[in-house]
Design an enzyme around this catalytic site. Structure first.
Site, short mmCIF file in Angstrom:
data_model
loop_
_atom_site.label_atom_id
_atom_site.label_comp_id
_atom_site.label_asym_id
_atom_site.label_seq_id
_atom_site.Cartn_x
_atom_site.Cartn_y
_atom_site.Cartn_z
N ASP A 116 -8.70 -11.25 -10.69
CA ASP A 116 -9.07 -12.41 -9.54
C ASP A 116 -10.49 -12.18 -9.01
O ASP A 116 -11.47 -12.39 -9.71
CB ASP A 116 -7.94 -12.33 -8.47
CG ASP A 116 -8.06 -13.30 -7.45
OD1 ASP A 116 -8.55 -14.36 -7.63
OD2 ASP A 116 -7.52 -13.32 -6.39
N ASP A 172 4.03 -11.90 -8.36
CA ASP A 172 5.05 -12.33 -7.11
C ASP A 172 4.22 -12.85 -6.13
O ASP A 172 2.98 -12.93 -5.95
CB ASP A 172 5.60 -10.94 -6.48
CG ASP A 172 4.70 -10.26 -5.66
OD1 ASP A 172 3.55 -9.96 -6.27
OD2 ASP A 172 4.75 -10.11 -4.63
P1 IMP Z 1 -8.36 -8.74 -7.58
O1 IMP Z 1 -8.67 -7.38 -7.11
O2 IMP Z 1 -8.84 -9.78 -6.23
O3 IMP Z 1 -8.84 -9.22 -8.77
O4 IMP Z 1 -6.70 -9.02 -7.51
C1 IMP Z 1 -5.89 -8.65 -8.55
C2 IMP Z 1 -4.45 -8.55 -7.84
O5 IMP Z 1 -4.16 -9.48 -6.91
C3 IMP Z 1 -3.69 -8.76 -8.99
O6 IMP Z 1 -3.24 -7.69 -9.82
C4 IMP Z 1 -2.55 -9.35 -8.43
O7 IMP Z 1 -1.61 -8.47 -8.01
C5 IMP Z 1 -3.07 -10.06 -7.29
N1 IMP Z 1 -3.33 -11.62 -7.44
C6 IMP Z 1 -4.20 -12.36 -7.77
N2 IMP Z 1 -4.25 -13.63 -7.87
C7 IMP Z 1 -2.92 -13.65 -7.42
C8 IMP Z 1 -2.00 -14.70 -7.74
O8 IMP Z 1 -2.35 -16.16 -8.10
N3 IMP Z 1 -0.58 -14.60 -7.64
C9 IMP Z 1 -0.07 -13.29 -7.36
N4 IMP Z 1 -0.76 -12.09 -7.27
C10 IMP Z 1 -2.26 -12.26 -7.38
#
Ligand code: IMP
Ligand code: MG
Length: 189
Positions: A116, A172
């Site tokens: 993300d 989730d």
């Molecule tokens: P980042 O650190 O922002 O890249 O987030 C990654 C983590 O956020 C993933 O491993 C997920 O656990 C959580 N995440 C990001 N987007 C979603 C979503 O759409 N649904 C559920 N969990 C998400």
């Protein structure tokens, strides 16, 4: 008692619209396993490290698909957590549960369910490098490139998706919906 298979319609739930069905997931995971197996050809002792909890279904399927390519699955896990709320992470990441395998001198395939903002994967990759991994290859099931805050490009991506909140296939929302066999979008309230 005879085993029955729930129809996909029965597993659909209110408030979640299907985005990627289970057949598309299975096909793409098989393709990813083929690509990863080619990249790891001739490399001894590759370790797969998954970021819990969301990765557990994807990782289980990918590891079994890899074994069909003759890649022996050695697996490890770590749990990273973002401060902030479930739908609005703050970007500050901490290690909730540390790495449970010795990666020194090894090639590691770092896997996560969703990329993300990129903070979690970048943090985990740094932890693996600090632990002495010789090489870190990244593989994510879903990528939301429009949300990126950290410049990180995964080596293997299952599906690029738009900026929406998804659940299912291990992923989730507040602990719910991990069991869905497909990936679905949580509808805005
Ligand atoms: P980042 O650190 O922002 O890249 O987030 C990654 C983590 O956020 C993933 O491993 C997920 O656990 C959580 N995440 C990001 N987007 C979603 C979503 O759409 N649904 C559920 N969990 C998400
Ligand atoms: Mg996660």
């Amino acid at each position: 008692m005879a085993a029955t298979r729930p129809s996909p319609e029965k597993s659909e739930i209110p408030g979640v619209s299907p985005l990627i069905d289970e057949h598309a997931l299975a096909k793409r995971v098989t393709e990813m396993a083929g690509d990863i197996a080619v990249q790891c050809e001739g490399v001894e002792g590759v370790i797969r490290v998954g970021l819990l909890k969301g990765v557990f279904v994807f990782m289980a399927d990918l590891v079994r698909a890899l074994s069909r390519h003759g890649v022996q699955p050695t697996v490890g896990f770590m749990t990273v957590e973002s401060y902030g709320s479930e739908k609005a992470p703050s970007g500050a990441i901490h290690l909730k549960r540390g790495l449970d395998v010795d990666v020194s001198g090894r090639t590691v395939i770092l896997m996560d369910d969703i990329l993300d903002t990129g903070h979690s994967l970048a943090f985990a990759r740094r932890k693996l490098e600090e632990a002495g991994a010789a090489r870190v290859i990244t593989a994510v099931l879903l990528d939301k490139p429009s949300r990126r805050e950290v410049p990180i490009e995964p080596d293997h991506v299952g599906f690029e998706i738009p900026d929406c909140f998804v659940v299912g296939y291990g992923i989730d929302y507040a602990g719910q919906h991990r069991e869905l066999p497909y990936v679905g979008v949580v509808e805005e309230e």
